[in-house]
Design an enzyme around this catalytic site. Structure first.
Site, short mmCIF file in Angstrom:
data_model
loop_
_atom_site.label_atom_id
_atom_site.label_comp_id
_atom_site.label_asym_id
_atom_site.label_seq_id
_atom_site.Cartn_x
_atom_site.Cartn_y
_atom_site.Cartn_z
N TRP A 164 49.75 -41.00 33.24
CA TRP A 164 49.85 -39.75 34.01
C TRP A 164 49.49 -40.08 35.46
CZ3 TRP A 164 45.46 -35.89 34.76
CH2 TRP A 164 45.94 -34.69 35.32
N ASP A 201 41.87 -39.58 26.95
CA ASP A 201 42.40 -38.32 27.49
C ASP A 201 43.27 -37.72 26.40
OD1 ASP A 201 43.51 -36.23 28.88
OD2 ASP A 201 44.25 -37.43 30.55
N ALA A 212 45.25 -34.38 25.60
CA ALA A 212 45.72 -33.12 26.19
C ALA A 212 46.75 -32.41 25.32
CB ALA A 212 46.32 -33.39 27.57
N LYS A 259 47.72 -26.90 26.80
CA LYS A 259 48.97 -26.96 26.04
C LYS A 259 48.83 -26.32 24.66
CE LYS A 259 49.62 -30.06 29.40
NZ LYS A 259 48.59 -30.42 30.40
#
Length: 403
Positions: free
Chosen positions: A127, A208, A210, A243
């Site tokens: 990202w 991470d 997400a 999300k």
């Protein structure tokens, strides 16, 4: 003072969003923006969120501050959702943050505080904001191989070889599931091998996560994270609710510091609270409150999980439809990887020239590195995208080489 400021590089995804808005074509397709959209092109408010908000509106009596680390009930619920019983709750320090980005930023701040000389190993690609924040904080980054552009899968041998060059105390940033931007993920055997390297070389994992629930399911998507947390001396986990709860603008995240040494929890918790105080004092509560209400109410949780599963299966169906359509058009299984990738994103592995060709000729917008958001499609636009991919590929392959 202001005259000394320098213009900052434009965010490529935000710039792409503006180009899309300015495009007058009715047939344009947005595959660039990183949010979930349903078949109607809407990012909906989930049913359970609506119900929880109504209940909160009726019951909440104060908007006073909650605490530097946020509401403990939110931390407890999220730790249970992500880690289950893989580690004891007493070994986990946690603090609410403004979104997953806030959690990532606070994790990097903690790394810099704890070990100023630590390097952070990041997947190539990752990202973009990972790199941007690390550069801003003057933390050295080292790329490790991850995506194989020939197979569009994980270059696992390259990844392991690069991690073996890390020094004791370096940090390895991993994506918990639904890798952004590639969509290519580690399997459990590979997670186990990564953990063995981390422990062998004294490396600190940072995860991470997400997109839990967008890949193979809520439980399945957390398996790698749980294995890391249970089998390394310590780790950092940055989580986002944007999300899987659809609360993007509520900015709801969590940073966890996990240590097998239960005696470290108090120090870690105090550090997370301190970092919050230095940055924004008290984290946002509205989204966190909704999440904790849903996760602690059987009926709301069941409805949320059901809608999340519908979302996940819808994206998988679009992946399969696109892979099948490309196979029909090309007579090849070259794009079969699209059905194997997980989450909202896939990296096509095509050239920036092909991406620009699709934008110019067909109004299809995706990031220049060929990251596309599967959730930007519907059953009617999949054939349009497939044909555009084939046409752009054919034209670029035919382009004569300069001599």
């Amino acid at each position: 003072m202001f005259e000394t400021l320098k213009a900052q590089p434009a965010d490529k995804i935000l710039a792409l969003m503006q180009m899309y808005r300015d495009d007058p074509r009715d047939s344009k397709i947005d595959l660039g923006v990183g949010v979930y959209k349903n078949a109607e092109g809407v990012t909906p408010v989930m049913r359970a969120i609506k119900a929880a908000e109504h209940k909160l509106w009726e019951e909440q009596t104060s908007k006073s501050y909650v605490g530097l680390a946020g509401d403990p009930a939110y931390s407890d619920a999220m730790i249970k959702l992500i880690l289950a019983d893989s580690v004891a709750r007493a070994n986990v320090a946690a603090a609410a943050t403004p979104g997953g980005t806030g959690a990532v930023r606070q994790a990097f701040e903690l790394i810099k505080m704890a070990n100023p000389g630590a390097r952070v190993f990041v997947s190539n690609p990752t990202w973009p904001n990972h790199i941007s924040i690390l550069n801003y904080l003057n933390i050295e980054t080292v790329a490790y191989r991850y995506f194989d552009r020939e197979t569009c899968g994980v270059d696992f041998d390259g990844m392991i070889a690069d991690l073996k060059t890390a020094n004791k105390g370096d940090v390895v940033l991993l994506h918990g599931c639904c890798h952004n931007p590639t969509g290519a993920n580690l399997n459990m055997v590979q997670w186990q091998e990564v953990v063995a390297i981390l422990n062998e070389r004294g490396l600190i994992p940072m995860i991470d996560i997400a997109y839990q629930g967008f890949g193979d399911g809520l439980e399945e998507d957390a398996q790698g994270v749980r294995y890391v947390a249970a089998n390394t001396p310590e780790c950092l986990i940055a989580a986002s609710c944007s999300k899987n709860f659809g609360i993007y603008r509520e900015r709801t995240g969590l940073l966890m510091a996990v240590s097998q040494d239960g005696g470290a929890q108090a120090l870690n918790q105090g550090t997370l609270a301190f970092l919050n105080r230095q940055n924004y004092s008290f984290p946002p509560d509205h989204g966190a409150r909704l999440v904790s209400m849903i996760l602690n109410d059987d009926a709301l949780r069941a409805d949320w999980a059901a809608e999340l599963e519908e979302t996940r299966l819808g994206m998988l169906a679009l992946r399969q439809q696109l892979a099948d359509e490309l196979q029909r058009l090309t007579g090849s299984d070259r794009f079969g990887f699209l059905a194997q990738h997980r989450g909202m994103f896939s990296l096509l592995g095509t050239t920036p020239e092909m991406v620009e060709k699709m934008r110019a000729d067909s109004g299809i917008y995706m990031v220049g590195d060929s990251r596309m958001n599967i959730a930007g499609l519907n059953t009617q636009t999949v054939p349009i995208l497939a044909q555009a991919i084939v046409d752009a590929r054919r034209l670029t392959l035919r382009k004569p080489k300069m001599t």
